[in-house]
Enzyme design. Structure first.
Site, PDB file in Angstrom:
ATOM      1  N   THR A 560      17.701  -7.887 -33.729  1.00 52.22           N
ATOM      2  CA  THR A 560      16.562  -7.011 -34.037  1.00 52.22           C
ATOM      3  C   THR A 560      17.116  -5.665 -34.459  1.00 52.22           C
ATOM      4  OG1 THR A 560      16.426  -6.247 -31.749  1.00 52.22           O
ATOM      5  CG2 THR A 560      15.045  -8.132 -32.357  1.00 52.22           C
ATOM      6  N   HIS A 846      27.114  -6.074 -34.936  1.00 49.43           N
ATOM      7  CA  HIS A 846      25.892  -5.405 -34.502  1.00 49.43           C
ATOM      8  C   HIS A 846      25.471  -4.535 -35.700  1.00 49.43           C
ATOM      9  CE1 HIS A 846      26.504  -6.301 -30.102  1.00 49.43           C
ATOM     10  NE2 HIS A 846      27.728  -6.498 -30.582  1.00 49.43           N
ATOM     11  N   THR A 847      24.672  -5.132 -36.572  1.00 48.48           N
ATOM     12  CA  THR A 847      24.392  -4.470 -37.849  1.00 48.48           C
ATOM     13  C   THR A 847      23.634  -3.160 -37.678  1.00 48.48           C
ATOM     14  OG1 THR A 847      22.387  -5.803 -38.091  1.00 48.48           O
ATOM     15  CG2 THR A 847      24.402  -6.641 -39.115  1.00 48.48           C
ATOM     16  N   CYS A 848      22.875  -3.036 -36.596  1.00 46.53           N
ATOM     17  CA  CYS A 848      22.116  -1.788 -36.373  1.00 46.53           C
ATOM     18  C   CYS A 848      23.060  -0.606 -36.245  1.00 46.53           C
ATOM     19  CB  CYS A 848      21.267  -1.905 -35.114  1.00 46.53           C
ATOM     20  SG  CYS A 848      20.061  -3.217 -35.191  1.00 46.53           S
ATOM     21  N   PHE A 849      24.221  -0.854 -35.651  1.00 42.99           N
ATOM     22  CA  PHE A 849      25.158   0.237 -35.367  1.00 42.99           C
ATOM     23  C   PHE A 849      26.393   0.184 -36.267  1.00 42.99           C
ATOM     24  CE2 PHE A 849      23.079  -1.166 -31.379  1.00 42.99           C
ATOM     25  CZ  PHE A 849      22.253  -0.057 -31.205  1.00 42.99           C
TER      26      PHE A 849
END
Length: 882
Positions: A560, A846-849
């Site tokens: 997400t 962790h693509t969000c970060f």
């Protein structure tokens, strides 16, 4: 040297002033434009019944004269009272005995003014005084205030008159030196009582009630108290006037705030005459500026009405300019002085925010009055010919305003030069910059631009300066332009901005993306039904729900957050612009470029999907996601509301472009012989069948010849790229505008950008990924820069194909296309983390970060094999976790 560079503003300031009386005989002012003061006693001469003459002390020792007048009243016999002439506002001082009749006072007024007795009405505390009554019977007190009006019987607000008269009486007693217990409390309580009884609806009753404050000479009395030499009086008046400023905003509903403007203006005019640098004057001026800013032209209309002037009368236009101009001149002088400080002393010193705000507030109605009523033809040629002064009431103001424009433009040119010098010094590593002195530069430039439209050649001079100072202007835009500012003047002139500043300005047309997940529009999408389910979530939502931002999750996946959202944008846009879905057509010469498909109606839902497409593109821009598609010129121009020419269709339809070029270049004689056999029609395919469409009424019978071939080409292009896709364009534009903060600005959004700017925002960088740039923007956790695994990693990445690098970047960040700035343009730096997984595990992300995780692989061969697996196009998706 340009006219701007060679202009000497001192020539305007030192030029002998024509007295304003030359143009307006009934308007008294000194050579600095000061107004008539109600604080000085006036006398009316019988031989000049329409003229008002001030005390000879007005230009010299006004303060001493007023103080002396106040102090000597105690010794005068009998009564002394004030008579204010309405609506002119001039004040007479009358001495009389208590036994004198009202009629005798009327006779004295007739002797002084020439006004017939039958035309006079004296009003005291809201009641008309009867001739046979004595002053004692009318309860006329010492220092009372009466009003002289024509054919006016009584007021509907006797209590309000009583309250204000009581307050004025207390003020005059203080001026005479009497001691009053808690005078601040007494005056403020009367003022509060006055506001509490004000009718709350905006009508004649409320206007008449508020007008009592002015008619009773209360502003003049308070200023008299403020400049009184007696100890304590200044503090009392300061408290009282500030209480009026605050109470008028707090005690009255917003719709009545503007009714207090004439009173605030009166305070400003009187205080400026005596205390132009005083904090109380600055507070009054700022309040008046705020009222002008909030109510604009309607406020000036109310000021005129409350003065008894009819809206639209020439005298009202004169009063607007004469009332407002002194503030503009004063503030321009302060700003000019502070600009010199900001460029010659220290850059942390610059024009005050309050001065610039007030300058803007006063300059706007002044410009409006000039454009609407001065009688000049705009733009005005400078210098004014002598005849202009004799034909106009505003020659002095026009010349002075032009001088203000040139003076501030010269200084802003030099200030921008200093900004540029400091930016270059910073780029060379010569220290940081203190930016605070620059914060008001853009606002000043905006006002200069608006003023330049009044004078001939002034706008040319203005843009010449900004083109020369393009670099510092763009730096100021990026640092100081704000969402609530009026940035249209910059958006409409792309030649003085660069891509970064234009992008910054148009992005402010979108609302801010919220960070609170509870306020985001949530979506749960099945990858196997990506387009259909995305349509339901986006197209069916209320626009307001989308403007805050999106929260995205794929079904049966753990990932997400922003990384998944970036992936969703990319995948949805790839699907929408896939030619197989028949919504958009790819350009033959550039498969990245698209425009609406004229045959899209094969899908009954095609228009709703165009609206959906507009929303998705706007949301992608708002979230700063590069989606890998760009618009063709014919698409972009129509979104910007511009016409399409033959040269604009070159990429969209090369075949039609070449055919039209040949028709226009053919020999006229051959065309006229009907060698082409063309008429004004076009053959189109619709739902599997072909039909003939006339390009104009009767087109089937109009043969193309040398005289009408240009018209034929234009109509052909218009039908092919405008008429045939007009519905699709309308729905796309409507969907796009749904996401903007102001839905009416979608054309301005596209007009403010070059097509290449939009390309960069939607597609991102077209340059190959630079591994050195990648490496320079990556940090490590658990690993060190010189660890074998890190050295192997970058060596492997350096040997990848361009497509493999893109897949690895997408796996790592959900970014398929870098911003035009490269890795520097990403939301944060990238990170490589050492994981504790066994070395037979693949890397995770962790693509969000922007975080890539892998274990300490034992060899470069093992690492290369693991990276090879995740850089396959069909694998490098959905590895991300929270």
């Amino acid at each position: 040297m340009s006219p701007v560079e060679s202009f000497d503003y001192s020539s305007v300031q030192s030029r002998p002033k024509r007295k304003l009386d030359d143009y307006a005989p009934n308007f008294d002012a000194d050579d600095e434009g000061a107004e008539t003061s109600d604080l000085v006693s006036v006398r009316m001469r019988r031989d000049e019944p329409n003229a008002v003459h001030q005390s000879s002390d007005l230009n010299g020792t006004v303060l001493e004269a007023i103080a002396s007048e106040a102090l000597t009243r105690i010794s005068r016999p009998g009564l002394q009272f004030f008579i204010r002439m309405m609506p002119e506002g001039n004040t007479m001082v009358i001495q009389a005995n208590s036994s004198d009749t009202v009629k005798s006072i009327h006779e004295r007024i007739q002797a002084m003014t020439g006004i017939p007795l039958i035309e006079q009405r004296l009003i005291y505390r809201g009641k008309q005084l009867q001739w046979e009554q004595s002053l004692a019977e009318c309860s006329i007190e010492n220092d009372a205030g009466l009003q002289l009006v024509g054919r006016m019987r009584s007021t509907g607000h006797p209590q309000a008159w009583q309250v204000i008269d009581d307050m004025v009486s207390v003020i005059f007693r203080l001026c005479k030196g009497e001691r009053i217990h808690q005078p601040v409390k007494v005056i403020k309580s009367r003022m509060s009582e006055f506001f509490s009884m004000t009718p709350k609806d905006e009508n004649e009753s409320s206007i008449g009630h508020i007008q009592i404050f002015m008619s009773s000479s209360a502003p003049a009395a308070l200023v008299m108290l403020y400049i009184s030499p007696l100890e304590g009086n200044k503090d009392v008046a300061d408290n009282a006037i500030r209480h009026f400023l605050n109470s008028s905003k707090i005690s009255l509903p917003k719709n009545l705030h503007s009714q207090c403007a004439p009173i605030v203006l009166e305070f400003c005019k009187l205080l400026r005459k005596f205390t132009p640098e005083d904090t109380l004057y600055l507070a009054c001026r700022s309040t008046l500026g705020s009222l002008l800013e909030n109510f604009g032209g309607s406020l000036l209309e109310k000021i005129g009405i409350l003065r008894g002037l009819k809206y639209g009368d020439e005298i009202k236009g004169l009063n607007v300019i004469r009332d407002i101009f002194p503030f503009v001149r004063e503030l321009a002088g302060r700003i000019s002085r502070d600009l010199v400080s900001s460029m010659e002393m220290v850059l942390s010193v610059g024009p005050l925010v309050s001065d610039v705000r007030d300058f803007t507030a006063f300059l706007h109605p002044l410009r409006k009055a000039i454009l609407g009523q001065v009688g000049f033809t705009v733009p005005i040629s400078m210098p004014l010919p002598k005849r202009a002064f004799s034909d106009s009431l505003h020659g002095d103001e026009m010349e002075c305003l032009h001088g203000i424009f040139l003076d501030l433009l010269v200084k802003m040119d030099k200030c921008l030069g200093r900004v540029e010098e400091r930016l270059i010094a910073k780029a060379n590593g010569e220290g940081e910059i203190n930016y605070s002195g620059w914060s008001q530069y853009l606002t000043i430039l905006r006002e200069l631009y608006a003023t330049s439209k009044i004078f001939q050649d002034a706008e040319v001079q203005f843009w010449k300066v900004l083109r020369r100072r393009k670099s510092p202007l763009c730096a100021l835009i990026l640092r100081y332009a704000r969402r609530n500012d009026d940035n249209r003047w910059l958006l409409e002139h792309k030649d003085v901005t660069n891509f970064e500043s234009r992008r910054y300005l148009v992005m402010m047309m979108f609302p801010d993306v919220k960070e609170d997940y509870e306020e985001l529009h949530e979506m749960l999408i099945d990858r196997s039904h990506l387009l259909a389910e995305s349509f339901e979530y986006i197209a069916r939502a209320e626009p307001e729900a989308l403007r805050g931002g999106l929260f995205m999750e794929f079904k049966n996946e753990e990932a997400t957050g922003p990384g998944v959202l970036r992936e969703w944008f990319f995948l949805v846009c790839q699907a929408l612009f896939n030619p197989q879905n028949a919504l958009f057509v790819a350009c033959p010469n550039d498969c990245r470029r698209f425009y609406p498909n004229p045959a899209s109606k094969v899908d009954p839902m095609h228009l709703q999907y165009f609206s959906f497409s507009g929303r998705v593109i706007a949301l992608a821009l708002m979230h700063r996601v590069q989606v890998g598609v760009v618009f063709d010129r014919v698409f972009y121009l129509q979104l910007a509301g511009k016409c399409i020419s033959l040269e604009d269709i070159q990429d969209a339809d090369p075949s039609l472009y070449n055919s039209c070029k040949q028709i226009l270049a053919m020999d006229a004689e051959f065309i006229d012989s009907d060698g082409l056999g063309l008429t004004f029609v076009r053959e189109v395919e619709e739902l599997g069948s072909r039909k003939i469409v006339e390009l104009c009424p009767g087109g089937k019978n109009m043969v193309v010849n040398s005289r009408n071939r240009e018209e034929y080409v234009n109509l052909l292009i218009r039908h092919r790229f405008v008429t045939s896709i007009s519905e699709q364009m309308t729905y796309f534009a409507h969907g796009f505008s749904d996401i903007l903060s102001n839905t009416r600005l979608h054309k301005l959004f596209f007009q403010s950008l070059e097509l290449e700017d939009l390309d960069r925002m939607l597609f991102g960088s077209e340059r190959p990924i630079c591994v050195e740039d990648w490496k320079a923007h990556t940090e490590y956790n658990g690993f060190k820069e010189n660890d074998p695994q890190i050295l192997w990693f970058w060596k492997i990445v350096g040997g990848m194909s361009p497509d493999q690098k893109k897949v690895l970047l997408f796996f790592w960040t959900s970014v398929k296309h870098l911003p035009v700035e490269g890795f520097r343009g990403l939301a944060s730096r990238l990170h490589i983390y050492k994981s504790t997984e066994p070395d037979d595990h693949l890397p995770t992300s962790h693509t969000c970060f922007y975080r890539l995780c892998f274990p300490p692989y034992p060899s470069m061969v093992v690492m290369q094999e693991r990276l090879r697996i995740i850089t396959q196009e069909h694998v490098g998706c959905s590895f991300g976790t929270w």
